[in-house]
Design an enzyme around this catalytic site. Structure first.
Site, PDB file in Angstrom:
ATOM      1  N   LEU B  45       0.821  -1.213   0.000  1.00 13.65           N
ATOM      2  CA  LEU B  45       0.000   0.000   0.000  1.00 13.65           C
ATOM      3  C   LEU B  45       0.851   1.257   0.000  1.00 13.65           C
ATOM      4  O   LEU B  45       0.590   2.194  -0.748  1.00 13.65           O
ATOM      5  CB  LEU B  45      -0.931  -0.004   1.207  1.00 13.65           C
ATOM      6  CG  LEU B  45      -2.101  -0.974   1.120  1.00 13.65           C
ATOM      7  CD1 LEU B  45      -2.944  -0.874   2.375  1.00 13.65           C
ATOM      8  CD2 LEU B  45      -2.946  -0.677  -0.103  1.00 13.65           C
ATOM      9  N   ARG B 339      -5.431  -5.275  20.489  1.00 12.10           N
ATOM     10  CA  ARG B 339      -4.833  -6.576  20.246  1.00 12.10           C
ATOM     11  C   ARG B 339      -3.871  -7.024  21.336  1.00 12.10           C
ATOM     12  O   ARG B 339      -3.868  -8.193  21.718  1.00 12.10           O
ATOM     13  CB  ARG B 339      -4.084  -6.531  18.912  1.00 12.10           C
ATOM     14  CG  ARG B 339      -5.043  -6.404  17.761  1.00 12.10           C
ATOM     15  CD  ARG B 339      -4.335  -6.204  16.452  1.00 12.10           C
ATOM     16  NE  ARG B 339      -5.343  -6.149  15.391  1.00 12.10           N
ATOM     17  CZ  ARG B 339      -5.073  -5.851  14.133  1.00 12.10           C
ATOM     18  NH1 ARG B 339      -3.841  -5.580  13.770  1.00 12.10           N
ATOM     19  NH2 ARG B 339      -6.026  -5.833  13.237  1.00 12.10           N
TER      20      ARG B 339
END
Lengths: 241, 648, 247
Positions: B45, B339
């Site tokens: 990306l 997370r």
């Protein structure tokens, strides 16, 4: 429009689609005409007479021949092209993928059988009918009998009185059946008129058309074989309408 | 000599910094852009969006990727989504809230100004991607849909089924293709950068190996951009792609670029557990599953044992005998805690003996309640592809039995140190996306990696690089027949020759697996002074073994995957030690870095802001020498640092 | 589990290739196909032989890098998965597995099972994009898109560009790949703007690169790991013909 019909893959396929469509329509017409035999051989002969060596019938025949030629030549061009695209080295192991019809992968072979059958058919019928008229004659000798060029019914009875002719024609019709089960829906796909909703419908339609054509032709051939007698042929040849 | 680290953070109000900075930095005129060359290494990306945008601006761009096409970059595997502060859901989201959540999620170890800029440009990314034809999920009214991700109390994640990364990358790749077609970008697939070339202290090109022919190539440019992602594969088993590596970044470090916070590694809580010893990688189950899935282990040890033996099925355990430990410990965020928190909580339960598979290293992610509430069809619509993938891998149907999950290495927040312009300590050398360190602090929130990659590539670097290149408009094309290029190429050749000359007995994978185990056991989810010191010793020993006993087959002048892997492992063997050193230095717990000595009474990460509110930036001093640490103080002007709280 | 592997070995594009037979033993049923290949390769290395080169990367079925033709199937006998997502439990213990590279004139072999798929990149470079500049775009919600259209666009966009379609097709046609991109963009208002140009230039590039002509067998869709439908080919045909008829 430049020449996308000759230089692009999708254009070439469109030519196959349109010529194929035209041939299917012709076959449907031919089949309907044959079916007349089941009801009235006199009626059938009337149609034969109508479709003699007139300008419109000749134009139709020429167009049809062109259609067959285009479909056939394009099929060979595309196939040679495709064979090259596949590369020199082939797979050692191949399988039939799920949901892929056998016919779709063997269209050329089926097409060649159809063409061979067509050749036989032209020898059996066209050469004794329209061709005779084009040559300026009016009748030809078939199996020792003088058959007028417009007496398709008698020709059919004579031809299909031989079992081996019936078998050859049935094989031909079967090849055509396979060819059409793929060809008929495929022409919609190529022209861009298909989607997931319509695939089942188109494929079902293709099977119906192919089966109708097979039955339509086969039933007449078998009918002729079963009903053919020397007396009937004699009657047909001496009939004055 | 320690680094003089100047982050070049602009002055002024937080919300004005980026605008002020853009107004202040130099630009290059179109006529001059045509004369300037830029190398972008990596086509994920960050790399693809940067190369496309730079090409569009008129620079001459060369892109390099190790796979056969730019589209294979591992950004493609991101599943869940991308965050943006659009507030389309009317749930009181804002740029400030996204900024705050990201800073807090990163446990206050990111640079404030960078994170605010990230949140600020997040909205532009969504607009850009929509215009490129990214088929984001939509509501029946035709407008964009959102879902929730960990660490946020608003719904700000945009997604394209479970393939958001793929769709965003295909968008960036399409933009890249547009520029390749226009001739402004030249693509070099199956090429690996093996060194960065420095002349007069400035980056001026790279040495790349053509992976098909084995040839070493020289490429010169006025600036080099590293966009090669993270180094999670140092653990051998991770959710990264097999070829993901830290080598490009590591060559920069070897050549003098500072490497910041290498110990900040993200362990993702929802991965399919390890089985056996022949496994090659770990498969991630998207965080989006935590929107509807509930995580639990049995309350009773006898149930745990029965499940392990197979005498009881997980679905047989009654509701009251299940310990939904995230909901129990963190009522406010429940299953959607960040997370690092979710991973540690799973480890805590498994360490206590409640792990539910034969290795004792798994917990359940259960959709029973969601299926009852929403129906199987809705769940299928939302997560169908993930459920299918799970069943393919484990042979268990997750519609009937809960998934088994366990944390796995996923992302590296650490990376090459960059200033506000994304330039490294070497002038002309830039690092963007996961390869740099700047935006995620000690822990990255879900759906923020895609955001950072595209923010850097589309909206930050194309502006900031002009500030440097404006000084280069008089500079001629970079010559590649200079001493600097000679030396760099010789160095690479020597490395390759050395590896072939070893002729030992162990394959690359044999050694890499052992490195992975050392890292996971000692530099993994929980670290101690002892474990880290042990890791350093063991890695050093393994490195010696590597140089004495590596078995490398094939030749250098051909397509040779083993050689590629050996070169990458060589770098990992140094990088692993650097990570351990950084973790040893950081005597606090923060985000993904958990030092067991530093925890609260509840077992939460305990930061020491008085001592460690900085980025540790390491300078290479040679393979067997201890690197030198410099610090960049992370001064918080606008946010008050607090103990992270996901309870209420 | 034990397997006999018949694998295509070829040194480089110019060399002649041939099958070689290997044995792998004690493979767990939970091992993925590529892990089995890793085990084979590690064995080969220890024997001092060069390992089998094969493309792979993400190993979760999304990067499109893996590309083996296994027992006559692109991506092996499992439906709707890539090679990397296939597990050995799908194979019979003791069986022989034949592994070949993609075979297509447009995908020349680079080494062993690795082929050159740059032709796919070239097709996309010919027009598989929407020409927007960075930052020169309207708000994301400025153009409402019916959910069904967005979903259908996504169905097509799921293509991973692995090459299985052309590798499977008896005609070596890349139509499913080209159609997936054209159709995905054609379903969106943003993509319609240059739809005609895109369809024409991508088909022209595909033809130029030596891919074959689609004969609608549907083998591509049957082997596509992402189950991209040939309905997209119909849409490509429609887009292309409509564009050409306007020229």
């Amino acid at each position: 429009m430049s020449c996308f019909l000759t230089n692009s893959s999708v254009g070439k396929k469109l030519v196959m689609s349109i010529s194929g469509c035209f041939l299917v329509l012709f076959i449907l017409f031919h089949m309907s005409m044959n079916l007349t035999m089941l009801f009235s051989w006199q009626g059938y002969n009337a149609i034969c007479e109508f479709l003699g060596a007139n300008w419109y019938a000749l134009a139709g025949t020429a167009l049809l021949a062109a259609g067959v030629l285009v479909h056939f030549v394009y099929a060979f061009i595309l196939t040679i092209n495709n064979y090259r695209a596949r590369g020199k080295q082939r797979y050692a192991v191949t399988v039939q993928e799920k949901g892929v019809s056998w016919a779709s992968k063997n269209m050329l072979v089926l097409g060649v059988i159809v063409i061979l059958g067509l050749g036989l058919h032209l020898v059996h019928f066209w050469s004794k009918m329209q061709l005779v008229e084009i040559m300026g004659a009016h009748a030809s000798v078939v199996g020792g009998l003088d058959v007028p060029a417009t007496n398709g019914a008698a020709l059919m009875m004579i031809t299909f009185s031989k079992w081996y002719n019936v078998v050859l024609y049935l094989v031909w019709f079967a090849a055509l059946w396979f060819h059409l089960t793929h060809g008929v829906w495929s022409m919609f796909q190529t022209a861009g008129f298909a989607n997931d909703t319509w695939y089942p419908r188109l494929k079902c339609g293709a099977n119906i058309v192919a089966t109708l054509i097979f039955l339509g032709f086969a039933v007449v051939a078998v009918y002729c074989y079963l009903t053919s007698t020397p007396q009937l042929i004699e009657e047909m040849l001496t009939y004055v309408g | 000599m320690a680094y003089k680290l100047d982050a070049k953070t602009p002055a002024g109000e937080l919300a004005q910094k980026w605008s002020n900075h853009k107004a202040a930095i130099k630009v290059v005129s179109p006529a001059n852009k045509r004369k300037l060359d830029i190398i972008v290494v990596g086509t994920g990306l960050g790399g693809a969006s940067a190369a496309a945008s730079l090409g569009e601006l008129g620079y001459n761009v060369k892109i390099f990727c190790i796979s056969d096409s730019p589209r294979r970059a591992h950004s493609i595997a991101a599943q869940g989504g991308i965050n943006a502060a659009k507030n389309y859901q009317n749930d009181n989201d804002s740029v400030y809230r996204l900024f705050y959540d990201t800073i807090k999620g990163g446990d206050y170890r990111a640079r404030e100004a960078n994170v605010y800029r990230l949140a600020e440009v997040s909205n532009l990314i969504i607009d850009q991607c929509v215009a490129q034809g990214v088929p984001f999920a939509r509501e029946y009214g035709g407008l964009l849909a959102n879902r929730s991700f960990g660490g946020a109390q608003v719904s700000r994640t945009f997604y394209a089924r479970g393939q958001t990364g793929q769709q965003l990358l295909l968008g960036a790749y399409a933009a890249l293709n547009k520029e390749i077609a226009a001739g402004s970008v030249k693509s070099y697939p199956r090429h690996e950068m093996l060194d960065v070339v420095i002349e007069n202290g400035e980056a001026c090109g790279i040495i790349a190996r053509n992976l098909v022919t084995g040839e070493l190539e020289r490429h010169g440019a006025h600036a080099v951009v590293i966009a090669t992602g993270g180094y999670g594969n140092v653990f051998f088993l991770s959710t990264n792609a097999m070829a993901s590596n830290g080598s490009a970044a590591f060559q920069c470090y070897r050549k003098g670029a500072g490497f910041a916070n290498p110990c900040f590694t993200q362990i993702h809580p929802t991965c399919i557990p390890v089985h056996g010893t022949q496994q090659s990688k770990l498969t991630l189950m998207s965080e989006s599953l935590r929107n509807d899935g509930r995580i639990w282990v049995p309350k009773k040890m006898e149930d745990v044992e029965a499940i392990r033996k197979g005498t009881k099925l997980p679905s047989d355990i009654a509701e009251e005998d299940r310990d939904y430990y995230l909901e129990r410990r963190y009522p406010a965020f429940g299953n959607l805690v960040p997370r690092d928190v979710a991973s540690r909580a799973a480890k805590e339960r498994c360490d206590a003996g409640y792990g539910v598979n034969e290795t004792g290293l798994a917990v359940f992610l259960d959709f029973k309640t969601a299926i009852e509430r929403l129906g199987k069809d809705t769940i299928k619509q939302r997560y169908g592809n993930l459920f299918d993938m799970y069943e393919e891998i484990t042979d268990v149907n997750p519609y009937e039995q809960p998934m088994q999950i366990f944390p796995a290495v996923h992302y590296t927040m650490g990376g090459i140190w960059v200033d506000y312009n994304l330039m490294t300590t070497i002038p002309g050398l830039y690092a963007i996306g996961e390869a740099n360190f700047s935006d995620h602090g000690a822990n990255r929130l879900g759906a923020s990696a895609l955001m950072q990659g595209l923010a850097d590539g589309y909206f930050v670097l194309p502006y900031t690089i002009g500030d440097y290149l404006a000084k280069k408009i008089q500079a001629p094309k970079v010559k590649t027949d200079t001493a600097a290029f000679d030396e760099a190429e010789k160095g690479v050749q020597a490395r390759i020759d050395r590896l072939f000359a070893i002729k030992g007995n162990q394959s690359v994978d044999d050694i890499h697996k052992r490195l992975g185990l050392i890292m996971w056991d000692n530099v993994g989810m929980a670290r101690t002074k002892e474990s880290l010191e042990k890791a350093i010793v063991e890695i050093q020993a393994l490195r010696k073994e590597f140089y004495a006993d590596l078995k490398l087959v094939g030749t250098a002048d051909s397509f040779n995957v083993e050689l590629e892997k050996a070169l990458r492992l060589e770098d990992f063997l140094e990088l692993g030690e650097l990570m351990a050193r950084d973790a040893l230095n950081r005597e606090e717990s923060c985000g993904g870095h958990f030092r067991s000595e530093h925890q609260t009474e509840d077992g939460e990460a305990l930061r020491h802001d008085d001592k460690f509110a900085y980025a540790a930036v390491w300078e290479y001093k040679g393979i067997d020498n201890v690197p030198e640490m410099s610090i960049e103080n992370l001064d918080y002007e606008f946010v008050h640092r607090a103990q992270r709280n996901y309870k209420d | 589990m034990n397997f006999t592997l018949k694998i295509w070995r070829q040194r480089d594009a110019k060399s002649q290739g041939a099958f070689e037979t290997y044995k792998v033993e004690n493979i767990s049923a939970d091992t993925s196909f590529l892990e089995m290949m890793d085990i084979l390769n590690n064995n080969l290395i220890h024997e001092g032989k060069e390992p089998v080169a094969f493309d792979h990367d993400c190993r979760e079925g999304i990067c499109g890098m893996c590309s083996m033709h296994i027992n006559g199937h692109a991506h092996g006998p499992s439906q709707a998965v890539t090679t990397c997502q296939m597990y050995m439990r799908k194979f019979k213990d003791g069986s022989t597995i034949t592994i070949e590279p993609w075979r297509s004139a447009a995908f020349p072999v680079i080494r062993d099972l690795v082929v050159d798929r740059s032709a796919y990149d070239k097709i996309l470079q010919a027009g598989g994009f929407i020409s927007v500049r960075t930052n020169s775009v309207p708000d994301g919600n400025a153009i409402p898109i019916p959910k069904a259209d967005a979903d259908e666009s996504m169905d097509a966009a799921a293509c991973v560009g692995c090459g299985a379609c052309a590798a499977t097709c008896k005609n070596g046609s890349a139509m499913l790949f080209v159609a997936a991109r054209v159709s995905s963009l054609a379903k969106l208002p943003q993509g319609k703007v240059e739809g005609a140009r895109r369809a024409k230039s991508m088909v022209a590039k595909m033809d130029e690169l030596g891919f074959g002509n689609c004969t609608n067998t549907g083998a591509c869709q049957a082997q596509c790991p992402k189950q991209v439908s040939i309905a997209h080919i119909a849409r490509l045909n429609r887009e292309f013909l409509a564009a050409k008829l306007q020229d």
